[in-house]
Design an enzyme around this catalytic site. Structure first.
Site, short mmCIF file in Angstrom:
data_model
loop_
_atom_site.label_atom_id
_atom_site.label_comp_id
_atom_site.label_asym_id
_atom_site.label_seq_id
_atom_site.Cartn_x
_atom_site.Cartn_y
_atom_site.Cartn_z
CB CYS A 1 73.10 85.45 56.76
SG CYS A 1 74.72 85.74 56.11
CG HIS B 1 72.25 90.34 56.07
ND1 HIS B 1 71.71 89.71 57.17
CD2 HIS B 1 73.50 89.87 55.94
CE1 HIS B 1 72.60 88.89 57.68
NE2 HIS B 1 73.70 88.95 56.95
CD GLU C 1 68.41 91.12 57.41
OE1 GLU C 1 67.97 90.71 56.31
OE2 GLU C 1 69.43 90.67 57.95
N1 GLN Z 1 79.30 83.65 59.12
C1 GLN Z 1 78.08 83.47 59.86
C2 GLN Z 1 77.86 81.99 60.21
O1 GLN Z 1 78.55 81.19 59.71
C3 GLN Z 1 76.89 84.01 59.11
C4 GLN Z 1 77.04 85.49 58.87
C5 GLN Z 1 75.76 86.26 58.85
O2 GLN Z 1 74.70 85.80 59.33
N2 GLN Z 1 75.83 87.47 58.36
O3 GLN Z 1 77.02 81.66 60.97
#
Ligand code: GLN
Length: 208
Positions: free
Chosen positions: A88, A179, A181
């Site tokens: 992410c 995710h 994890e």
């Molecule tokens: N929206 C976050 C970003 O732009 C990422 C979200 C996440 O890591 N769950 O950095």
């Protein structure tokens, strides 16, 4: 920062611990038998068996990487051939091109990502994945996730959500929009990274 848990058959996996869900990554790796080390300083980057960039807020991580003088030293480790797993926000830090808004990155994965590309929190949730390399029924938990809108040369798509690539790999670097994890017990995506760390540990010194 001292290393924690694991059976000690590889060097600790560093988990960038400036912000975000680094504790969940540590717990997941430890469940899969690896020891971990929280990375907050340049010294924490020494002698690692792998590196994880967690989820969180990529803009905040960028600021903290500068404040703590980690941008360049972390970049050197990311480019060294060590197995890397990013989720992410971590994936956003590695993408070649970041949109919504445009922001700086290490540009190590030939992908374009749109931040919050699946909508805000309301659109977060757990969704089925399609994959030729993960067991049938594997799902992914998406939280304000980036959307991959372009995959360039040399980057493999390991899993998709609908038509969208959501798990990609280029050489030793694997990155997910979701995710793994956060899912309890063993997880095939975490297990794939753990296998890469163990394989890398068996290479002759300096091998990548
Ligand atoms: N929206 C976050 C970003 O732009 C990422 C979200 C996440 O890591 N769950 O950095």
């Amino acid at each position: 920062m001292a290393s924690k848990a694991g059976d000690g058959d590889t060097l600790p996996v560093g988990v960038l611990a400036l912000q975000g869900d680094f504790v969940d990554h540590e717990a997941a790796l430890q469940r899969h038998g690896l020891c971990t080390r929280q990375v907050r300083t340049v010294a924490d980057l020494n002698a690692l068996g792998g590196l994880v960039l967690p989820g969180g807020e990529s803009t905040t991580m960028l600021k903290l990487l500068d404040v703590d003088g980690l941008w360049e030293p972390l970049g050197a480790v990311l480019r060294s051939g060590l197995p890397v797993f990013a989720t992410c926000a971590g994936m956003i830090l590695l993408a070649e091109q970041v949109e919504n808004p445009v922001q700086r990155s290490y540009a190590l994965l030939p992908i374009t990502v749109v931040r919050n590309g699946y909508g805000r929190q309301f659109h977060s949730g757990t969704f089925a994945l399609n994959s030729a390399v993960l067991p049938a029924g594997t799902s992914g938990t998406f939280i304000r996730a980036p959307r991959i809108t372009r995959v360039g040369m040399g980057c493999d798509v390991l899993a998709s959500r609908g038509d969208d690539p959501v798990l990609v790999q280029k050489g030793p670097i694997m990155a997910a929009c979701f995710h793994p994890e956060l899912q309890p017990g063993s997880n095939p995506v975490v297990a794939r990274f753990v296998a890469a760390v163990r394989k890398h540990a068996m290479l002759p010194a300096g091998g990548a």
